[in-house]
Design a protein around this motif. Structure first.
Motif, PDB file in Angstrom:
ATOM      1  N   UNK A   1      65.729  71.039  59.428  1.00 25.41           N
ATOM      2  CA  UNK A   1      66.344  70.349  58.288  1.00 25.41           C
ATOM      3  C   UNK A   1      66.272  71.269  57.074  1.00 25.41           C
ATOM      4  N   UNK A   2      67.390  71.423  56.394  1.00 33.08           N
ATOM      5  CA  UNK A   2      67.441  72.313  55.238  1.00 33.08           C
ATOM      6  C   UNK A   2      67.258  71.542  53.940  1.00 33.08           C
ATOM      7  N   UNK A   3      67.359  70.225  54.035  1.00 37.13           N
ATOM      8  CA  UNK A   3      67.256  69.387  52.842  1.00 37.13           C
ATOM      9  C   UNK A   3      66.816  67.980  53.261  1.00 37.13           C
ATOM     10  N   UNK A   4      66.528  67.128  52.272  1.00 37.33           N
ATOM     11  CA  UNK A   4      66.200  65.725  52.582  1.00 37.33           C
ATOM     12  C   UNK A   4      67.481  64.976  52.935  1.00 37.33           C
ATOM     13  N   UNK A   5      67.312  63.868  53.608  1.00 38.59           N
ATOM     14  CA  UNK A   5      68.442  62.958  53.814  1.00 38.59           C
ATOM     15  C   UNK A   5      68.125  61.673  53.055  1.00 38.59           C
ATOM     16  N   UNK A   6      69.111  61.165  52.333  1.00 37.75           N
ATOM     17  CA  UNK A   6      68.917  59.950  51.552  1.00 37.75           C
ATOM     18  C   UNK A   6      69.755  58.827  52.154  1.00 37.75           C
ATOM     19  N   UNK A   7      69.095  57.706  52.428  1.00 38.88           N
ATOM     20  CA  UNK A   7      69.767  56.572  53.061  1.00 38.88           C
ATOM     21  C   UNK A   7      69.899  55.447  52.041  1.00 38.88           C
ATOM     22  N   UNK A   8      71.100  54.942  51.857  1.00 40.74           N
ATOM     23  CA  UNK A   8      71.327  53.798  50.979  1.00 40.74           C
ATOM     24  C   UNK A   8      71.330  52.541  51.831  1.00 40.74           C
ATOM     25  N   UNK A   9      70.325  51.712  51.651  1.00 36.75           N
ATOM     26  CA  UNK A   9      70.243  50.493  52.460  1.00 36.75           C
ATOM     27  C   UNK A   9      69.244  49.527  51.838  1.00 36.75           C
ATOM     28  N   UNK A  10      69.396  48.270  52.181  1.00 35.93           N
ATOM     29  CA  UNK A  10      68.378  47.289  51.815  1.00 35.93           C
ATOM     30  C   UNK A  10      67.440  47.161  53.007  1.00 35.93           C
ATOM     31  N   UNK A  11      66.323  46.484  52.821  1.00 32.23           N
ATOM     32  CA  UNK A  11      65.362  46.369  53.923  1.00 32.23           C
ATOM     33  C   UNK A  11      65.970  45.722  55.176  1.00 32.23           C
ATOM     34  N   UNK A  12      66.693  44.582  55.005  1.00 31.06           N
ATOM     35  CA  UNK A  12      67.287  43.979  56.216  1.00 31.06           C
ATOM     36  C   UNK A  12      68.328  44.890  56.885  1.00 31.06           C
ATOM     37  N   UNK A  13      69.114  45.607  56.088  1.00 30.26           N
ATOM     38  CA  UNK A  13      70.109  46.507  56.687  1.00 30.26           C
ATOM     39  C   UNK A  13      69.425  47.624  57.461  1.00 30.26           C
ATOM     40  N   UNK A  14      68.331  48.098  56.899  1.00 25.80           N
ATOM     41  CA  UNK A  14      67.603  49.201  57.518  1.00 25.80           C
ATOM     42  C   UNK A  14      67.119  48.801  58.916  1.00 25.80           C
ATOM     43  N   UNK A  15      66.750  47.545  59.033  1.00 23.09           N
ATOM     44  CA  UNK A  15      66.298  47.037  60.325  1.00 23.09           C
ATOM     45  C   UNK A  15      67.406  47.200  61.376  1.00 23.09           C
ATOM     46  N   UNK A  16      68.646  46.865  60.974  1.00 17.19           N
ATOM     47  CA  UNK A  16      69.787  47.014  61.891  1.00 17.19           C
ATOM     48  C   UNK A  16      70.065  48.502  62.158  1.00 17.19           C
ATOM     49  N   UNK A  17      69.974  49.303  61.116  1.00 17.20           N
ATOM     50  CA  UNK A  17      70.275  50.742  61.230  1.00 17.20           C
ATOM     51  C   UNK A  17      69.311  51.415  62.208  1.00 17.20           C
ATOM     52  N   UNK A  18      68.059  50.958  62.180  1.00 24.06           N
ATOM     53  CA  UNK A  18      67.032  51.584  63.028  1.00 24.06           C
ATOM     54  C   UNK A  18      67.277  51.372  64.524  1.00 24.06           C
ATOM     55  N   UNK A  19      68.155  50.417  64.864  1.00 26.22           N
ATOM     56  CA  UNK A  19      68.358  50.101  66.282  1.00 26.22           C
ATOM     57  C   UNK A  19      69.145  51.169  67.027  1.00 26.22           C
ATOM     58  N   UNK A  20      69.842  52.056  66.312  1.00 24.33           N
ATOM     59  CA  UNK A  20      70.524  53.134  67.027  1.00 24.33           C
ATOM     60  C   UNK A  20      70.045  54.497  66.524  1.00 24.33           C
ATOM     61  N   UNK A  21      70.744  55.532  66.912  1.00 23.33           N
ATOM     62  CA  UNK A  21      70.302  56.896  66.626  1.00 23.33           C
ATOM     63  C   UNK A  21      70.816  57.425  65.284  1.00 23.33           C
ATOM     64  N   UNK A  22      71.347  56.537  64.437  1.00 21.82           N
ATOM     65  CA  UNK A  22      72.049  57.058  63.268  1.00 21.82           C
ATOM     66  C   UNK A  22      71.140  57.803  62.293  1.00 21.82           C
ATOM     67  N   UNK A  23      69.881  57.385  62.145  1.00 17.99           N
ATOM     68  CA  UNK A  23      68.999  58.076  61.202  1.00 17.99           C
ATOM     69  C   UNK A  23      68.650  59.475  61.731  1.00 17.99           C
ATOM     70  N   UNK A  24      68.471  59.555  63.038  1.00 12.88           N
ATOM     71  CA  UNK A  24      68.234  60.862  63.674  1.00 12.88           C
ATOM     72  C   UNK A  24      69.443  61.770  63.425  1.00 12.88           C
ATOM     73  N   UNK A  25      70.624  61.186  63.536  1.00 11.89           N
ATOM     74  CA  UNK A  25      71.847  61.956  63.303  1.00 11.89           C
ATOM     75  C   UNK A  25      71.958  62.388  61.837  1.00 11.89           C
ATOM     76  N   UNK A  26      71.509  61.526  60.917  1.00 17.38           N
ATOM     77  CA  UNK A  26      71.526  61.891  59.491  1.00 17.38           C
ATOM     78  C   UNK A  26      70.598  63.085  59.262  1.00 17.38           C
ATOM     79  N   UNK A  27      69.460  63.092  59.957  1.00 19.91           N
ATOM     80  CA  UNK A  27      68.536  64.228  59.854  1.00 19.91           C
ATOM     81  C   UNK A  27      69.190  65.495  60.412  1.00 19.91           C
TER      82      UNK A  27
END
Lengths: 463, 136
Positions: free
Chosen positions: A21-47
């Motif tokens: 990783x060359x930089x940080x990744x910033x995620x815009x989400x609320x806590x409940x949305x984050x719960x849904x986001x965590x169910x797939x690989x999207x955060x890994x892909x953001x990294x």
């Protein structure tokens, strides 16, 4: 994955999360949305996106982020124009998939009694292009003109106005488009599909203004309570898909020559100033111009359908047309310094200050009209999200429900739907997506774009 | 044999066969089954497929993309596939099917492309296995 909470809407994946990783990744989400986001690989892909050579600032993830192919959908990355890379996967297969919103001089009361006829007329006049050709039948020369000039071609053929172009991002034409950079196969795929809607999540909706949050802005954009609007969501069809396919393969090869390595082959990229990178940008611009022309020609067909059902006095001016799968050269201020960057927006909408931003919800739910804010320019290279974001897989969405039931349920809520396929209804049912309200709350709350109006559908046409 | 794999926005195909060629034919049938209900299609028209690429992955993806190309350009849906030669540089073969007719056929989901994302192709205990995700 451990995320550092910055505030109620911002979460950080620090660059120390994984090697490369060359930089940080910033995620815009609320806590409940984050719960849904965590169910797939999207955060890994953001990294993974944070590994793109030449990335400037942070890799960004919008609240509707979900797992894509290489790049997450709802991902944004700006790279330095000089040292950065361009990645076709960071734009997506549907180059310049986007949304256009038309206002009208009609009200809900006027349209409701003729709604069924209107939806049927729209379904007839705006072909889906699935297993059928467009009625345009244009020559190869004309196709090249479309690729080079965008909707200007439609104007020359009496299918649009200067005002339409004035209200289209880039006036519907990215400079530097080269029809010769687009392969013969891409042209063959695209030619019969110009002026067609497509299927999947693409649609055409007749909506009304349900609620206004910002009276002045709404009035300025010709919106009043219960006025009718039309939302068109489609892109560059097979032409764009083939351009992406062609260049992922070419750049996959070029990467080895340039000594570039990324964790997913679908992230294939090349230096912006390499011959391959330049060629892709010329072809991408041509595909983007094709998509804007497509939405312009559909607009023309929509106007014709409304006039047939109502009368010649119907007006449907363009409020705005904005791409949500694109890479664009822009100047942004980064750490107080002006930088020329290529901004990849994959399933993300440009949201410059005061620019209209449209966030369509799932079929049968609300869509939002917002205006971009300064915060977006400071934090996200002027970007907001593009939709609700899937939560259910297509097969999960289809389970236990029939197309007829969905159609009936929507009709009971006053929404008439015409779909070419059963899948178009079952796979795209409202529950297959995140709740649009929670997504818009984050965009508005984080200050990326501010709410102007909520739009509710009464007629849906889809593939 | 094939099965469809899905999570959120992904649709994948896990295809198996006694040989690599048979696994690719299964993957081809899997892709067609995402596009349409293949049952009523007859093998009336034939087209040549040529899928070149620097490695097996690129060749398989290009082969599958041939199916999408013929659907977009000629509305052709294939139900029979034959692989003639698979060299280090390309796969050549044939596909037979018929034109999509909205009156008689059921369209399911448009597919934009076969992707490199999470792609796999390798020997399996009972032959060969290919896993490919498509963008829908």
């Amino acid at each position: 994955m451990h995320l550092e909470k910055i505030d109620d809407y911002r979460w950080l994946i620090p660059r120390t999360y994984k090697a490369g990783m060359l930089t940080d990744a910033l995620v815009y989400a609320s806590e409940p949305l984050l719960e849904a986001i965590r169910r797939d690989q999207s955060l890994e892909q953001a990294a993974n996106v944070a590994m793109l050579p030449g990335i400037v600032g942070r890799a960004l993830a919008m609240p509707d982020i979900h797992q894509g192919y290489g790049f997450p959908i709802g991902g944004v990355a700006a790279v330095d124009e000089q040292d950065g890379v361009v990645s076709p996967g960071g734009v997506g297969f549907d180059i310049n998939c986007g949304v256009r919103l038309l206002s009208s001089n009609l009200t809900l009361k006027e349209v409701r009694p003729k709604l069924r006829d209107l939806v049927q007329q729209l379904f007839r006049d705006v072909p889906t292009g699935i297993g059928q050709s467009s009625r345009l039948n244009i020559s190869d020369n004309d196709l090249n003109r479309v690729l080079e000039k965008g909707p200007q071609w439609a104007l020359e053929h009496d299918m649009g106005s200067e005002a339409d172009l004035d209200h289209t991002e880039e006036r519907g034409c990215i400079a530097g488009a080269d029809p010769h950079a687009v392969s013969a196969r891409a042209k063959q795929r695209g030619k019969p599909q110009l002026a067609t809607l497509g299927s999947g999540n693409h649609f055409l909706e007749v909506q009304y203004v349900d609620e206004i949050f910002h009276e002045k802005a709404a009035t300025e954009h010709n919106l009043s309570k219960e006025s009718i609007v039309v939302l068109i969501h489609t892109g560059s069809r097979g032409l764009g898909h083939q351009v992406c396919t062609d260049f992922v393969a070419q750049l996959d090869q070029a990467m080895r020559r340039y000594g570039l390595h990324l964790p997913d082959r679908q992230l294939a990229c090349a230096p912006i100033h390499s011959p391959e990178g330049q060629r892709y940008l010329q072809a991408m611009a041509a595909a983007a111009n094709f998509a804007w022309t497509n939405r312009q020609l559909i607009t023309h067909a929509v106007r014709g359908a409304f006039k047939r059902i109502f009368d010649e006095t119907v007006r449907l001016p363009v409020i705005y047309d904005v791409a949500h799968n694109i890479a664009k050269l822009e100047t942004h201020s980064v750490n107080g310094k002006k930088r020329r960057v290529l901004v990849h927006r994959k399933g993300a909408t440009r949201a410059f200050p005061e620019q209209p931003v449209f966030i369509p919800g799932s079929m049968g739910t609300a869509s939002y009209f917002l205006l971009g804010q300064e915060t977006a320019l400071r934090e996200t290279f002027g970007t907001a999200c593009h939709g609700a974001g899937r939560v259910l897989s297509r097969s999960a969405a289809k389970k236990g429900v029939t197309a007829k039931e969905i159609q009936k349920e929507l009709e009971s809520r006053g929404i008439i739907v015409q779909s070419l396929t059963r899948e178009g209804l079952t796979e795209e049912k409202p529950e297959a997506y995140k709740d649009i309200e929670t997504v818009v709350d984050v965009v508005h709350g984080a200050g990326l774009a501010s709410r102007v109006a909520r739009l509710r559908p009464i007629g849906v046409v889809k593939g | 044999m094939f099965e469809l794999l899905e999570h959120t926005s992904d649709v994948g195909i896990r295809a198996t066969g006694d040989t690599r060629e048979e696994a690719l034919i299964s993957a081809s049938q899997g892709l067609v089954s995402i596009l349409v209900d293949p049952a009523p299609f007859r093998p009336l028209e034939e087209r040549y497929f040529k899928a070149s690429g620097p490695d097996e992955t690129a060749q398989i993806i290009n082969w599958l993309n041939e199916i999408l190309f013929f659907f977009d350009t000629e509305a052709l849906v294939f139900v029979q596939f034959e692989i003639d030669i698979w060299t280090a540089g390309e796969i050549t073969g044939r596909a037979r099917g018929e034109r999509f007719d909205a009156g008689r056929h059921e369209f399911r989901t448009a597919v934009k492309a076969a992707t490199y994302h999470q792609f796999e192709s390798h020997p399996a205990p009972d032959g060969w296995e290919i896993r490919v995700f498509v963008d829908v």
